[in-house]
Design an enzyme around this catalytic site. Structure first.
Site, PDB file in Angstrom:
ATOM      1  CG  ASN A 118      -1.709   1.286   1.365  1.00 51.60           C
ATOM      2  OD1 ASN A 118      -2.552   1.584   0.524  1.00 51.60           O
ATOM      3  ND2 ASN A 118      -1.452   2.056   2.423  1.00 51.60           N
ATOM      4  CD  GLN A 169     -10.307   1.411  -2.077  1.00 47.97           C
ATOM      5  OE1 GLN A 169     -10.637   1.802  -3.195  1.00 47.97           O
ATOM      6  NE2 GLN A 169     -10.502   0.171  -1.662  1.00 47.97           N
ATOM      7  CG  ASP A 178      -1.997   5.559  -0.645  1.00 47.20           C
ATOM      8  OD1 ASP A 178      -2.112   4.710   0.256  1.00 47.20           O
ATOM      9  OD2 ASP A 178      -2.703   5.562  -1.679  1.00 47.20           O
ATOM     10  CG  ASP A 208       0.067  -3.738   6.618  1.00 49.60           C
ATOM     11  OD1 ASP A 208      -0.290  -4.088   7.757  1.00 49.60           O
ATOM     12  OD2 ASP A 208       0.267  -2.551   6.302  1.00 49.60           O
ATOM     13  CG  HIS A 212      -6.016   1.615   3.757  1.00 49.58           C
ATOM     14  ND1 HIS A 212      -6.694   2.752   4.106  1.00 49.58           N
ATOM     15  CD2 HIS A 212      -5.998   0.835   4.869  1.00 49.58           C
ATOM     16  CE1 HIS A 212      -7.055   2.682   5.376  1.00 49.58           C
ATOM     17  NE2 HIS A 212      -6.640   1.525   5.861  1.00 49.58           N
ATOM     18  CD  GLU A 245      -4.261  -4.740   8.599  1.00 46.63           C
ATOM     19  OE1 GLU A 245      -4.309  -4.404   9.793  1.00 46.63           O
ATOM     20  OE2 GLU A 245      -3.501  -4.213   7.761  1.00 46.63           O
ATOM     21  CG  ASN A 308      -3.823  -8.363  14.691  1.00 48.49           C
ATOM     22  OD1 ASN A 308      -3.968  -7.562  15.605  1.00 48.49           O
ATOM     23  ND2 ASN A 308      -4.071  -8.023  13.435  1.00 48.49           N
ATOM     24  NE  ARG A 343      -2.624 -14.228  12.487  1.00 49.77           N
ATOM     25  CZ  ARG A 343      -2.957 -13.093  11.866  1.00 49.77           C
ATOM     26  NH1 ARG A 343      -2.475 -12.829  10.667  1.00 49.77           N
ATOM     27  NH2 ARG A 343      -3.783 -12.232  12.436  1.00 49.77           N
TER      28      ARG A 343
END
EC number: 3.2.1.1
Length: 494
Positions: A118, A169, A178, A208, A212, A245, A308, A343
């Site tokens: 990202n 985003q 970004d 990750d 976004h 994520e 997490n 997990r």
């Protein structure tokens, strides 16, 4: 007709590809990933060989592998501020990483890399120097180590409205520069980075901040990746496992459903609800319908976890190692109930949000040390080495492909259930004892409770339960017992 046939072929190929990206590529009947958060590559290699493989773990999620900014005090989150795709971090260099992947694959432990597609790092005063010695000027969006320049990023803006898709985003998540994933050049650099990791033998990626990035951009990137490396034991044409994520509490403008066909998605609602239940804010009896009835994703699309590395540091319902009795019960339920891709977390001790991993005076990450019981000391928590957790990994392997049945509860916070005729779990989260003849669904015999002890040379070092010819056994879990859970399975028959 030809155009229709071609379109249908492409559609089916895309569906097949996305389905393949939900496959973790595990060995045999193994089922569980452990996140060895901030461990060094050499230590992970040894852990694969000496602990994880013998106890039936399936894979390891590792911290980001590419060069990152060096931040004062070395907080854990500096790993999430990349400045190049060179494979040098506090965990080790490329040679050490490749050695770790090879050694883990050789003993059946798959490696999944936490990847940052990202963004690059946030603002830094002047010239930043990374963990491989690369210089960058993040404030100018200049990252010569890739190289990226300002034209490879979205224009700078702040996310002030989380219901605005454009901001979510295309603006900067907590000030991180970004990247424009719609750019052919940026796409090529990200694909090159991921393909290099595939060449080194990884099985897949935790993506990750996936929400976004536009799902269509990620679809292109994922679809352009190489197949997994057959030299590391993967079958021909195997696709990398993708888990993304996406934090979605059910009212997000950018939803998890935009991503769940591309790969698995981190099911944060699972973490929040299991925390509420085992903290006593929701009766355990309601867990009988655990899964999609709770608004969760389909089982094969959900990457599930009690906590997490991010949310364990937040205030709220989420459980972490600091509430060990409830945490062990929640983890036992997580691994016993047939839902999701599991997990477990392996943490280091922290006093505040920014606490760095255990390190020496020169700020080098130190290796975990173990006491005579194999439990970590010197600042590492290593929940995966707690008997109550690694024993449930063995339980999950023993009951694979069996159905849940025989549910029992006391109308409150005492529950039990069977997994086929191979496993039985009981939990007591009440302030009074559970003492009850219950149907274990197991064949007659004596069984070792794997949460309180181990089966060694035919003898149980903890509690044992005698099951009669009808499958019933006397179950006792005291309200003040060290563990509030009892687990039996066919591989722990005395």
């Amino acid at each position: 007709m030809i155009k229709f046939a071609l379109a249908l072929t492409l559609c089916l190929a895309g569906a097949s590809l996305s389905l393949a990206q939900h496959n973790p590529q595990w060995w045999g009947n193994r089922n569980t990933i452990v996140h060895l958060f901030e461990w060094k590559w050499s230590d992970i290699a040894e852990e694969c060989e000496t602990f994880l493989a013998p106890r039936g773990f399936a894979g390891v999620q590792v911290s980001p592998v590419n060069e990152n900014i060096i931040s004062s005090g070395r907080p854990w989150w500096e790993r999430y501020q990349p400045i190049s795709y060179k494979l040098t971090t506090r965990s080790g260099n490329e040679e050490e990483f490749a050695d770790m992947v090879r050694r883990c694959n050789d003993v059946g432990i798959r490696i999944y890399v936490d990847v940052l597609l990202n963004h690059m790092s946030g603002d830094f005063d002047g010239v930043a120097v990374g963990t491989a010695g690369t210089e960058a000027e993040p404030s100018k969006k200049s990252f010569p180590g890739v190289p990226y320049t300002a034209q490879d990023f979205h224009p700078s803006c702040e996310i002030t409205d989380w219901n605005d898709r454009f901001q979510v985003q295309e603006c900067e998540l907590v000030g991180l520069k970004d990247l424009n994933q719609h750019s052919d050049y940026v796409r090529s650099k990200l694909i090159e980075f991921l393909d290099h990791l595939i060449e080194l033998g990884v099985a897949g990626f935790r993506v990750d901040a996936a929400k976004h990035m536009a799902s269509e951009d990620l679809e292109y990137i994922y679809g352009s990746l190489s197949n997994l490396n057959i030299d590391h034991g993967f079958p021909h044409n195997a696709r990398p496992f993708i888990f993304q994520e996406v934090i979605d509490h059910g009212h997000e403008t950018v939803s998890r459903e935009e991503y769940n066909e591309l790969g698995a998605v981190t099911e944060f609602r699972f973490s929040e609800e299991i925390g509420k239940a085992f903290r006593g804010n929701n009766a355990l009896k309601w867990l009988q319908s655990w899964g999609t009835d709770w608004g969760f994703l389909k089982s094969e699309q959900a990457l599930t976890f009690v906590d997490n590395h991010d949310n364990q540091r937040d205030q709220g319902a989420v459980l972490n190692y600091k509430s060990p009795r409830q945490y062990k019960m929640a983890t036992a339920f997580h691994l016993a109930y047939p839902y999701g891709i599991s997990r477990v977390m392996s943490s280091f001790a922290f006093d505040d949000h920014d606490t760095p991993p255990p390190q020496d005076a020169q700020e080098n990450i130190i290796s975990p040390e173990f006491d005579e019981d194999g439990v970590c000391v010197n600042g590492w928590i290593c929940e995966h080495r707690w008997r109550q957790i690694y024993a449930m990994v063995g339980f999950k392997n023993a009951v694979r492909d069996t159905e849940l049945h025989g549910w029992w509860d006391n109308g409150d916070n005492q529950i039990s259930f069977c997994r086929g005729n191979k496993g039985f779990l009981a939990v007591n989260n009440n302030l009074y004892d559970l003492s009850q003849e219950l149907n274990t669904c197991l064949p007659a015999g004596e069984y070792c409770d794997v949460t309180s002890g181990s089966l060694i040379d035919g003898a149980c070092t903890g509690k044992s339960v005698t099951v009669n010819e009808h499958g019933y056994g006397y179950i006792h879990i005291g309200s003040d017992d060290f563990d509030g859970v009892l687990a039996l399975h066919v591989n722990a028959k005395v």
